[in-house]
Design a protein around this motif. Structure first.
Motif, PDB file in Angstrom:
ATOM      1  N   PRO A 239     -17.999 174.196  60.351  1.00 62.89           N
ATOM      2  CA  PRO A 239     -17.061 173.588  59.400  1.00 62.89           C
ATOM      3  C   PRO A 239     -16.120 172.588  60.046  1.00 62.89           C
ATOM      4  CG  PRO A 239     -16.408 175.842  59.885  1.00 62.89           C
ATOM      5  CD  PRO A 239     -17.733 175.634  60.560  1.00 62.89           C
ATOM      6  N   SER A 240     -15.666 172.848  61.278  1.00 60.84           N
ATOM      7  CA  SER A 240     -14.707 171.932  61.899  1.00 60.84           C
ATOM      8  C   SER A 240     -15.345 170.578  62.190  1.00 60.84           C
ATOM      9  CB  SER A 240     -14.146 172.550  63.184  1.00 60.84           C
ATOM     10  OG  SER A 240     -15.191 172.841  64.099  1.00 60.84           O
ATOM     11  N   GLY A 241     -16.576 170.587  62.709  1.00 62.16           N
ATOM     12  CA  GLY A 241     -17.258 169.329  62.966  1.00 62.16           C
ATOM     13  C   GLY A 241     -17.531 168.557  61.695  1.00 62.16           C
ATOM     14  N   LEU A 242     -17.920 169.274  60.631  1.00 64.40           N
ATOM     15  CA  LEU A 242     -18.178 168.622  59.354  1.00 64.40           C
ATOM     16  C   LEU A 242     -16.902 168.027  58.776  1.00 64.40           C
ATOM     17  CD1 LEU A 242     -19.966 167.941  56.925  1.00 64.40           C
ATOM     18  CD2 LEU A 242     -19.517 170.254  56.054  1.00 64.40           C
ATOM     19  N   ALA A 243     -15.794 168.773  58.877  1.00 63.49           N
ATOM     20  CA  ALA A 243     -14.522 168.277  58.336  1.00 63.49           C
ATOM     21  C   ALA A 243     -14.111 166.975  59.011  1.00 63.49           C
ATOM     22  CB  ALA A 243     -13.433 169.339  58.517  1.00 63.49           C
ATOM     23  N   MET A 244     -14.190 166.913  60.337  1.00 59.83           N
ATOM     24  CA  MET A 244     -13.816 165.702  61.053  1.00 59.83           C
ATOM     25  C   MET A 244     -14.746 164.539  60.702  1.00 59.83           C
ATOM     26  SD  MET A 244     -11.036 166.144  62.633  1.00 59.83           S
ATOM     27  CE  MET A 244     -11.074 164.581  63.513  1.00 59.83           C
ATOM     28  N   ASP A 245     -16.031 164.848  60.535  1.00 60.26           N
ATOM     29  CA  ASP A 245     -16.981 163.792  60.201  1.00 60.26           C
ATOM     30  C   ASP A 245     -16.702 163.224  58.814  1.00 60.26           C
ATOM     31  OD1 ASP A 245     -19.566 162.323  60.746  1.00 60.26           O
ATOM     32  OD2 ASP A 245     -20.112 163.392  58.918  1.00 60.26           O
ATOM     33  N   LEU A 246     -16.437 164.106  57.844  1.00 59.80           N
ATOM     34  CA  LEU A 246     -16.148 163.643  56.494  1.00 59.80           C
ATOM     35  C   LEU A 246     -14.838 162.864  56.446  1.00 59.80           C
ATOM     36  CD1 LEU A 246     -17.195 166.779  54.419  1.00 59.80           C
ATOM     37  CD2 LEU A 246     -18.390 164.581  54.537  1.00 59.80           C
ATOM     38  N   TRP A 247     -13.854 163.313  57.220  1.00 59.16           N
ATOM     39  CA  TRP A 247     -12.589 162.589  57.247  1.00 59.16           C
ATOM     40  C   TRP A 247     -12.768 161.183  57.829  1.00 59.16           C
ATOM     41  CZ3 TRP A 247     -10.051 161.097  61.847  1.00 59.16           C
ATOM     42  CH2 TRP A 247      -8.838 160.451  61.639  1.00 59.16           C
ATOM     43  N   SER A 248     -13.487 161.075  58.958  1.00 59.29           N
ATOM     44  CA  SER A 248     -13.593 159.793  59.643  1.00 59.29           C
ATOM     45  C   SER A 248     -14.500 158.811  58.916  1.00 59.29           C
ATOM     46  CB  SER A 248     -14.098 160.000  61.074  1.00 59.29           C
ATOM     47  OG  SER A 248     -15.409 160.539  61.072  1.00 59.29           O
ATOM     48  N   THR A 249     -15.511 159.305  58.197  1.00 62.04           N
ATOM     49  CA  THR A 249     -16.473 158.400  57.561  1.00 62.04           C
ATOM     50  C   THR A 249     -16.179 158.134  56.089  1.00 62.04           C
ATOM     51  OG1 THR A 249     -17.962 160.250  57.040  1.00 62.04           O
ATOM     52  CG2 THR A 249     -18.308 159.108  59.138  1.00 62.04           C
ATOM     53  N   GLN A 250     -15.387 159.002  55.438  1.00 61.90           N
ATOM     54  CA  GLN A 250     -15.158 158.830  54.000  1.00 61.90           C
ATOM     55  C   GLN A 250     -13.685 158.962  53.599  1.00 61.90           C
ATOM     56  OE1 GLN A 250     -18.241 160.424  51.271  1.00 61.90           O
ATOM     57  NE2 GLN A 250     -19.125 161.426  53.072  1.00 61.90           N
ATOM     58  N   ILE A 251     -13.061 160.087  53.948  1.00 66.12           N
ATOM     59  CA  ILE A 251     -11.726 160.364  53.434  1.00 66.12           C
ATOM     60  C   ILE A 251     -10.726 159.300  53.866  1.00 66.12           C
ATOM     61  CG2 ILE A 251      -9.770 161.957  53.564  1.00 66.12           C
ATOM     62  CD1 ILE A 251     -11.950 162.877  51.687  1.00 66.12           C
ATOM     63  N   ARG A 252     -10.760 158.896  55.120  1.00 70.32           N
ATOM     64  CA  ARG A 252      -9.728 157.965  55.566  1.00 70.32           C
ATOM     65  C   ARG A 252      -9.851 156.612  54.880  1.00 70.32           C
ATOM     66  NH1 ARG A 252     -10.860 155.728  61.650  1.00 70.32           N
ATOM     67  NH2 ARG A 252     -12.990 155.003  61.375  1.00 70.32           N
ATOM     68  N   TYR A 253     -11.027 156.278  54.331  1.00 71.48           N
ATOM     69  CA  TYR A 253     -11.151 155.023  53.592  1.00 71.48           C
ATOM     70  C   TYR A 253     -10.458 155.114  52.231  1.00 71.48           C
ATOM     71  CZ  TYR A 253     -14.251 153.214  57.137  1.00 71.48           C
ATOM     72  OH  TYR A 253     -14.755 152.760  58.322  1.00 71.48           O
ATOM     73  N   ILE A 254     -10.288 156.317  51.732  1.00 69.92           N
ATOM     74  CA  ILE A 254      -9.422 156.482  50.553  1.00 69.92           C
ATOM     75  C   ILE A 254      -8.003 156.077  50.923  1.00 69.92           C
ATOM     76  CG2 ILE A 254      -8.508 158.140  48.891  1.00 69.92           C
ATOM     77  CD1 ILE A 254     -11.069 159.745  49.177  1.00 69.92           C
ATOM     78  N   GLY A 255      -7.573 156.477  52.142  1.00 69.64           N
ATOM     79  CA  GLY A 255      -6.270 156.049  52.628  1.00 69.64           C
ATOM     80  C   GLY A 255      -6.182 154.546  52.780  1.00 69.64           C
ATOM     81  N   VAL A 256      -7.275 153.917  53.210  1.00 69.72           N
ATOM     82  CA  VAL A 256      -7.296 152.459  53.336  1.00 69.72           C
ATOM     83  C   VAL A 256      -7.052 151.809  51.972  1.00 69.72           C
ATOM     84  CG1 VAL A 256      -8.759 150.466  53.808  1.00 69.72           C
ATOM     85  CG2 VAL A 256      -8.784 152.407  55.353  1.00 69.72           C
ATOM     86  N   GLY A 257      -7.758 152.285  50.964  1.00 58.57           N
ATOM     87  CA  GLY A 257      -7.567 151.731  49.627  1.00 58.57           C
ATOM     88  C   GLY A 257      -6.144 151.908  49.128  1.00 58.57           C
TER      89      GLY A 257
END
Length: 612
Positions: A239-257
């Motif tokens: 779960p920890s590796g998946l969480a970081m991967d989802l944050w870096s590839t998808q979630i943080r782009y929500i922050g960009v928007g």
């Protein structure tokens, strides 16, 4: 109040503190993605040093802090952008000449932009200038009897430095507690960084802003990641590796928007008041009794130096004189525009709350789209050119906001503008000279970006990571626009809520940029910032800028950052890194919690003493 003079010792001390606090803020920004204003700690340090040299007139203390805070502000422009050139592999190592020239040129543009804005904004009674007024109050302490301010700041700095050495040098405890698990097919992750500097950031920004940053983190980590993770891996997956991967590839782009819409909204909101101020200034001629600004020939030389240096640096990137001139024109126009916005926001909220990163994101996206049309999708150096434009704009906006804040403090103290502007130039020159060595040192010792086998202690540099992803994504055509559009929608919703609160006359507001910052920060960082905000609310730090709370917080930020740089120098010189596995095993983080409590206890005790 004693007479003002631009002394050699004030300029030398200002230059030294500019390099010291600039280096500290660079480390903090690379670690946490946030920087804070150093005006108050610079004033306290300047006061103490001047007293040791025979006296500390308030206006001389103000000149020292003006130079010092200018060097610190420059750090934000540098660390938000230049590490991105390493992340996209445009630079194999830091180019000290390009970095120094662009940082200096952008900084001088920020000073130039703040000069015509001075009489527009500093004399505007509608702008509260919270940090400028607090700085002026701290500077006035220099003419009062000896106080404990210096003692609180130094005690905080020494305690935080020791904490960092024991954590990052000896390895007695990890840098954060983190955990992740699956529950019935749903994945959750959380954590908190063990960092005095982040507690200090929370104290400085206050419980409301810290709470909004954490709210953004919860939107991303508590809601977004579980939704995206569902069905991605079976419950036995990591779960920890998946969480970081989802944050870096998808979630943080929500922050960009959200950052993008927040930056553009700031522009729209400020067009009308800035236009009104400029129109009113055309019929309001000052008699010049405040001593005036730097003479026009000096300003002309500054402009030629700034634009000439930026044009040469751009030419070295794109190789085409025409495109180099175009980049310089874009940089100058965007730099002056966003400097005006940053200056107004500093007057409204303070320079620590300035949306500089949002403005830089807007600059990079728009510049990349323009250069893609002119240079082609696969243009060599396109992403690098865009990042250099963003770097110059970021430096200019950061300096302009900080300078207006210091000029307001000077106006309250009866200072002469041209003397402060001279101190600002000294601070920018000093800060620009130290930035390249600091980045080279930190990159060689830690590295920037995601943690991997080659860089187990990498500084996250979240802002620079976003800038790198945006610049390359536009040219490669692989930006996750669905996530960015989702972020724009989320940001628009936050703006609507904020406007409803404003129309209702509520004291509580919801700045979209604070929420956006939380979305793209790792959750352990935003959690630590929240704890700092809670601590500040408990001790009432916001109501007493001269009290032990904010002064200790300034010491925590400075002490941990400088210790981190010292550890980097130790590693680069051949010393061993901190232990990857603390000797106490997974439970070793408890020692870090105990150490953090020991740091905060004197502040809590002083609060109880005040209440009694």
């Amino acid at each position: 109040m004693q007479s003002e003079s631009l002394t050699i010792r004030s300029l030398v001390l200002g230059a030294l503190l500019a390099t010291l606090l600039g280096a500290a803020n660079a480390y903090l920004g690379l670690y946490a993605g946030l920087t804070v204003s150093a005006s108050i700690p610079a004033a306290v340090l300047g006061m103490g040093l001047l007293r040791m040299l025979g006296g500390a007139p308030a206006r001389e203390v103000n000149l020292v802090q003006t130079a010092a805070s200018s060097g610190e502000a420059l750090a934000a422009g540098v660390i938000f952008t230049f590490p991105a050139l390493l992340m996209i592999h445009y630079w194999s190592q830091v180019d000290p000449w390009s970095l120094t020239v662009i940082a200096l040129g952008g900084g001088l543009l920020g000073i130039l932009a703040s000069i015509p804005l001075r009489r527009l904004l500093v004399n505007d009674a509608a702008l509260p200038f919270p940090e400028g007024r607090a700085t002026a109050e701290v500077v006035r302490l220099s003419e009062a009897p000896e106080t404990a301010s210096m003692r609180h700041l130094l005690a905080g700095a020494l305690g935080a430095a020791l904490f960092k050495v024991l954590q990052g040098g000896v390895g007695l405890w990890p840098g954060a507690w983190k955990g992740a698990a699956w529950w019935g097919g749903w994945m959750g992750a959380g954590g908190v960084a063990l960092s005095p500097a982040l507690l200090g950031v929370g104290l400085f920004v206050g419980i409301r802003t810290a709470g909004l940053i954490f709210a953004g983190g919860f939107l991303g980590w508590g809601i977004g990641i579980p939704l995206l993770a569902r069905g991605e891996l079976p419950p036995m997956g990591d779960p920890s590796g998946l969480a970081m991967d989802l944050w870096s590839t998808q979630i943080r782009y929500i922050g960009v928007g959200a950052m993008l819409i927040g930056g553009l909204w700031s522009l729209l909101v400020l067009v009308r008041p800035l236009a009104a101020l400029m129109l009113s200034s055309s019929t309001d001629r000052s008699d010049g009794s405040d001593g005036g600004d730097l003479p026009s020939p000096v300003l002309g030389i500054m402009a030629l130096m700034a634009l000439g240096g930026l044009a040469l640096a751009s030419l070295g990137v794109v190789g085409s004189p025409t495109l180099a001139i175009l980049l310089t024109v874009i940089l100058a126009l965007a730099g002056f525009l966003f400097s005006a916005v940053a200056s107004y926001m500093a007057g409204l909220l303070g320079s620590s709350h300035n949306p500089v990163s949002g403005m830089t994101i807007a600059t990079i996206l728009l510049s990349a789209l323009l250069l893609r049309l002119l240079m082609g999708v696969d243009a060599a150096g396109g992403a690098g050119a865009v990042l250099l434009v963003g770097a110059g704009v970021c430096c200019a906006a950061a300096l302009a906001g900080d300078n207006i804040q210091d000029l307001k403090a000077g106006a309250l103290l009866g200072a002469t503008p041209w003397r402060q502007q001279t101190a600002q130039i000294v601070g920018v020159i000093s800060g620009s000279l130290v930035m390249a060595p600091v980045l080279i040192l930190l990159e060689q010792a830690y590295g920037f970006g995601p943690i991997d086998a080659a860089h187990p202690h990498a500084l996250p540099a979240p802002q620079a990571g976003l800038m790198a992803a945006l610049a390359t994504g536009v040219f490669n055509g692989d930006l996750p626009w669905d996530m960015i559009l989702m972020g724009i929608g989320c940001g628009a919703a936050v703006i609507v809520v904020d406007q409803i609160l404003a129309w209702q006359g509520r004291g509580f507001r919801v700045p979209v940029l604070a929420v956006a910052v939380g979305i793209y920060l790792p959750i352990d960082l935003s959690a630590a910032i929240l704890l700092g905000g809670i601590l500040g609310a408990v001790i009432g730090a916001g109501a007493n800028p001269q009290g032990p709370g904010l002064l200790r917080a300034a010491g925590w930020i400075t002490g941990e950052a400088l210790a981190g740089i010292a550890l980097a120098a130790w590693v680069v010189s051949g010393g061993t890194k901190a232990l990857d596995a603390p000797p106490g095993g997974n439970i070793a983080w408890v020692w870090g919690v105990i150490a953090l409590f020991a740091l905060t206890y004197p502040v809590l005790r002083s609060r109880r003493a005040d209440s009694a």
